[in-house]
Motif scaffolding. Sequence first.
Motif, PDB file in Angstrom:
ATOM      1  N   UNK A  95      29.024  41.649  39.259  1.00 55.96           N
ATOM      2  CA  UNK A  95      28.398  42.751  40.234  1.00 55.96           C
ATOM      3  C   UNK A  95      29.132  43.869  40.720  1.00 55.96           C
ATOM      4  N   UNK A  96      28.420  44.834  41.006  1.00 47.22           N
ATOM      5  CA  UNK A  96      29.008  46.023  41.423  1.00 47.22           C
ATOM      6  C   UNK A  96      29.953  45.702  42.903  1.00 47.22           C
ATOM      7  N   UNK A  97      29.374  45.208  43.641  1.00 43.51           N
ATOM      8  CA  UNK A  97      30.046  44.486  44.957  1.00 43.51           C
ATOM      9  C   UNK A  97      30.628  43.211  44.781  1.00 43.51           C
ATOM     10  N   UNK A  98      31.751  42.928  44.423  1.00 41.65           N
ATOM     11  CA  UNK A  98      32.380  41.548  43.986  1.00 41.65           C
ATOM     12  C   UNK A  98      32.444  40.767  45.354  1.00 41.65           C
ATOM     13  N   UNK A  99      32.228  41.318  46.614  1.00 41.54           N
ATOM     14  CA  UNK A  99      32.057  40.448  47.756  1.00 41.54           C
ATOM     15  C   UNK A  99      31.137  39.372  47.706  1.00 41.54           C
ATOM     16  N   UNK A 100      30.099  39.692  46.987  1.00 40.90           N
ATOM     17  CA  UNK A 100      29.035  38.848  47.027  1.00 40.90           C
ATOM     18  C   UNK A 100      29.075  37.675  45.874  1.00 40.90           C
ATOM     19  N   UNK A 101      30.238  37.952  45.137  1.00 40.43           N
ATOM     20  CA  UNK A 101      30.746  36.990  43.930  1.00 40.43           C
ATOM     21  C   UNK A 101      31.172  37.862  42.832  1.00 40.43           C
ATOM     22  N   UNK A 102      32.127  36.866  42.146  1.00 39.52           N
ATOM     23  CA  UNK A 102      32.699  37.696  41.124  1.00 39.52           C
ATOM     24  C   UNK A 102      31.946  37.662  39.788  1.00 39.52           C
ATOM     25  N   UNK A 103      30.962  36.723  39.761  1.00 40.66           N
ATOM     26  CA  UNK A 103      29.834  37.031  38.281  1.00 40.66           C
ATOM     27  C   UNK A 103      28.670  36.564  39.041  1.00 40.66           C
ATOM     28  N   UNK A 104      27.621  37.168  38.192  1.00 43.87           N
ATOM     29  CA  UNK A 104      26.066  36.820  38.800  1.00 43.87           C
ATOM     30  C   UNK A 104      25.241  36.722  37.695  1.00 43.87           C
ATOM     31  N   UNK A 135      22.087  34.456  41.274  1.00 41.70           N
ATOM     32  CA  UNK A 135      22.747  33.331  41.519  1.00 41.70           C
ATOM     33  C   UNK A 135      24.096  33.741  41.439  1.00 41.70           C
ATOM     34  N   UNK A 136      25.217  33.675  42.285  1.00 41.38           N
ATOM     35  CA  UNK A 136      26.606  34.338  42.347  1.00 41.38           C
ATOM     36  C   UNK A 136      27.460  33.322  42.285  1.00 41.38           C
ATOM     37  N   UNK A 137      28.727  33.646  41.463  1.00 40.37           N
ATOM     38  CA  UNK A 137      29.562  32.619  41.485  1.00 40.37           C
ATOM     39  C   UNK A 137      30.885  33.103  41.871  1.00 40.37           C
ATOM     40  N   UNK A 138      31.539  32.114  42.394  1.00 35.07           N
ATOM     41  CA  UNK A 138      32.891  32.503  43.051  1.00 35.07           C
ATOM     42  C   UNK A 138      34.146  31.893  42.185  1.00 35.07           C
ATOM     43  N   UNK A 182      35.464  23.369  36.455  1.00 38.64           N
ATOM     44  CA  UNK A 182      35.118  24.705  35.881  1.00 38.64           C
ATOM     45  C   UNK A 182      35.866  25.887  36.520  1.00 38.64           C
ATOM     46  N   UNK A 183      35.837  26.997  36.313  1.00 36.30           N
ATOM     47  CA  UNK A 183      36.579  28.074  36.939  1.00 36.30           C
ATOM     48  C   UNK A 183      36.061  28.318  37.849  1.00 36.30           C
ATOM     49  N   UNK A 184      34.879  27.989  38.567  1.00 34.98           N
ATOM     50  CA  UNK A 184      34.283  28.414  39.788  1.00 34.98           C
ATOM     51  C   UNK A 184      34.302  27.392  40.968  1.00 34.98           C
ATOM     52  N   UNK A 185      34.664  27.740  42.117  1.00 36.33           N
ATOM     53  CA  UNK A 185      34.789  27.094  43.202  1.00 36.33           C
ATOM     54  C   UNK A 185      33.475  27.051  43.889  1.00 36.33           C
ATOM     55  N   UNK A 186      32.725  27.823  43.928  1.00 36.95           N
ATOM     56  CA  UNK A 186      31.233  27.855  44.549  1.00 36.95           C
ATOM     57  C   UNK A 186      30.240  28.664  43.899  1.00 36.95           C
ATOM     58  N   UNK A 187      29.140  28.735  44.301  1.00 32.85           N
ATOM     59  CA  UNK A 187      27.798  29.478  44.038  1.00 32.85           C
ATOM     60  C   UNK A 187      26.912  29.579  45.286  1.00 32.85           C
ATOM     61  N   UNK A 188      26.164  30.742  45.131  1.00 30.80           N
ATOM     62  CA  UNK A 188      25.047  30.770  46.089  1.00 30.80           C
ATOM     63  C   UNK A 188      23.983  31.727  45.605  1.00 30.80           C
ATOM     64  N   UNK A 236      32.287  34.239  31.923  1.00 29.73           N
ATOM     65  CA  UNK A 236      30.722  34.729  31.383  1.00 29.73           C
ATOM     66  C   UNK A 236      30.329  33.733  30.892  1.00 29.73           C
ATOM     67  N   UNK A 237      30.908  33.100  29.752  1.00 25.80           N
ATOM     68  CA  UNK A 237      30.406  32.116  28.975  1.00 25.80           C
ATOM     69  C   UNK A 237      30.036  30.791  29.562  1.00 25.80           C
ATOM     70  N   UNK A 238      31.096  30.625  30.491  1.00 23.05           N
ATOM     71  CA  UNK A 238      31.103  29.285  31.294  1.00 23.05           C
ATOM     72  C   UNK A 238      29.927  29.418  32.359  1.00 23.05           C
ATOM     73  N   UNK A 239      29.659  30.420  33.003  1.00 20.77           N
ATOM     74  CA  UNK A 239      28.699  30.690  33.949  1.00 20.77           C
ATOM     75  C   UNK A 239      27.476  30.558  33.412  1.00 20.77           C
ATOM     76  N   UNK A 240      27.321  31.210  32.285  1.00 15.63           N
ATOM     77  CA  UNK A 240      26.076  30.808  31.406  1.00 15.63           C
ATOM     78  C   UNK A 240      25.631  29.366  31.043  1.00 15.63           C
ATOM     79  N   UNK A 241      26.825  28.709  30.530  1.00 17.73           N
ATOM     80  CA  UNK A 241      26.452  27.154  30.244  1.00 17.73           C
ATOM     81  C   UNK A 241      26.170  26.419  31.548  1.00 17.73           C
ATOM     82  N   UNK A 242      26.879  26.694  32.596  1.00 13.61           N
ATOM     83  CA  UNK A 242      26.566  25.879  33.899  1.00 13.61           C
ATOM     84  C   UNK A 242      25.220  26.299  34.181  1.00 13.61           C
TER      85      UNK A 242
END
Length: 581
Positions: free
Chosen positions: A42-51, A95-98, A82-88, A9-15
């Motif tokens: 997110x409730x449905x993590x199919x759209x991303x692991x963090x948002x 803004x969703x992070x995978x 980072x911990x993330x491969x992609x975002x969309x 979470x902290x890394x997604x926020x800093x990114x």
Amino acid sequence: MLHMIQKAKDQAAELTRSAYRAAVSDGTLPEAEIASVPVEIPKDTKNGDFTTTFALAASKALRQPPRAVAQALLERLALEGSYFDSAEIAGPGFLNFHLGQVWFGDVLSAVESEGEQYGQNDELAGRKIMVEFVSANPTGPMHMGNARGGVLGDTLASVLSFCGAEVSREFYVNDAGHQIEKFAQSIEARYLQLIRGEDAVSFPEDGYQGEDIRDLAQAYRAEHGDALADAEEDIRRDTLAQFGLSVNLPKMKTDLARYKIQYDIWFYESALHESGYVAETVDKLTDAGFTYEKDGALWLKTAEIMAANLRREGKKDADIEKLELKDDVLRRANGFYTYFAADIAYHRNKLAVRGFDKVINVWGADHHGHVARLKGALDALGLDGANRLDIVLMQLVKLLRDGEAVRMSKRTGKAISLCDLLDEVPVDAARWFFNAKPDTQMEFDLGLAVREDSENPLYYVEYAHARICSLLRAMEGEGLRVPAAADVDIAQVSGEAEQALIKQLAQFCEIVRLSARDYDPSFINRYLQELAACFHRFYTACRIKGEAPELAQARLKLADSARAVLRSGLKLLGVDAPEKM
């Protein structure tokens, strides 16, 4: 402490912040005051692991549509390393992070490197906390409420300690006051009835009617004969009360030890009276102007104290008047101090003498009216009871056997006590089931507690642990041992069931934090059930035996990590993690 979800979470926020700063630098987005970057799962993590909803929250200040803000951020996200491969971008501007493989590998490394300390945190480091629980009246056997309060208090203490606090478990022994007087009169009546006959001696109308009182009278007479028959009443009652306590208290300690509860301190109410501390506490309230005399008794201005506290909270006088607040007697006209006076002194001792930063009491819901009064009295003493005293109120227990209500023990024909309960169900089952959400009325099904199938949640969790242990033994017999996390090719465990299990392992840190924050260790029960379910799904979907060595070792490491976290969670609950079932 490696809280991998919080790190992500902290890394997604800093990114996101860095992307915004880059967009400001090249003129794509205007500069504005940005308070924070919220990141959630997110409730449905199919759209991303963090948002993050940053784009939606900032769009007004930036004077641009949320999706335009999100697009500007997306184009400037530096995900490499980072911990993330992609975002969309999704929906109106999320803004969703995978997550990428690095994060999943680091979770397994964290479980391995921290061992039994995995899930610990230091949020309460330096805090001295007392948890007082059970504190059952020593005039008779402990009942179902005591059984529930015992496991709630004990498990909460374990969780708070796991979060860095210096924790003390305490049992307050009410060995003075009206209840002990009634206890003494009850034993006295049964004792004299044994000597003079039941018709010759009347029993107190409000006396304790239980067979345990007869047993105490018989035990005293068997040991000491009729010597007290002609003794002065005060001497006889005090002697019999002390004898009763000498029998009951060791029995309580034995029952609680059987329940896996050990206290740091057994604090006796009588010590407060004998030392003059109750009288001193009442004098302090008088000196501060919070008492008055009426009808020969000394009263606490409870209504005035509570009304002042309610005004500070923003309540209006008209609403306060509707509560019909009442004052409390501290010292009766006969000179004896009330239980409330002793309770104020006891809590003053906890805060002022022993210096606890926080005092937590686990009480039955029927004591709810006592909470604000006690906090107010401590406020009046300048001890900040409003913030330093917390009360966990627990609801009643409804006992069932295979769905039918139970009130009596099969063995004794009497109301079921803690001892009776532990004769019927395993200690671990009692601890598991009583560790339910405190503010809900619970149903304890004796039949369910002893079932050995997946309907019994404890059996389901313990079976997952035992199943993994059996798997490890079988694989070791075939020459396949659990590898170190550093030797695992994390790409081998990238399937849906595998990644779901790793995410669940990562959740343990947050579950511990929430259990401590909300004074609700039942978070751990629910978490362990879901972790067991995640493991069973993984084990069904992902073969280990017969697979290529790299894949088999990676999956074996994942299974062993689940075993370690199941064991840690059960340990916090005071429940064993069996290796065979």
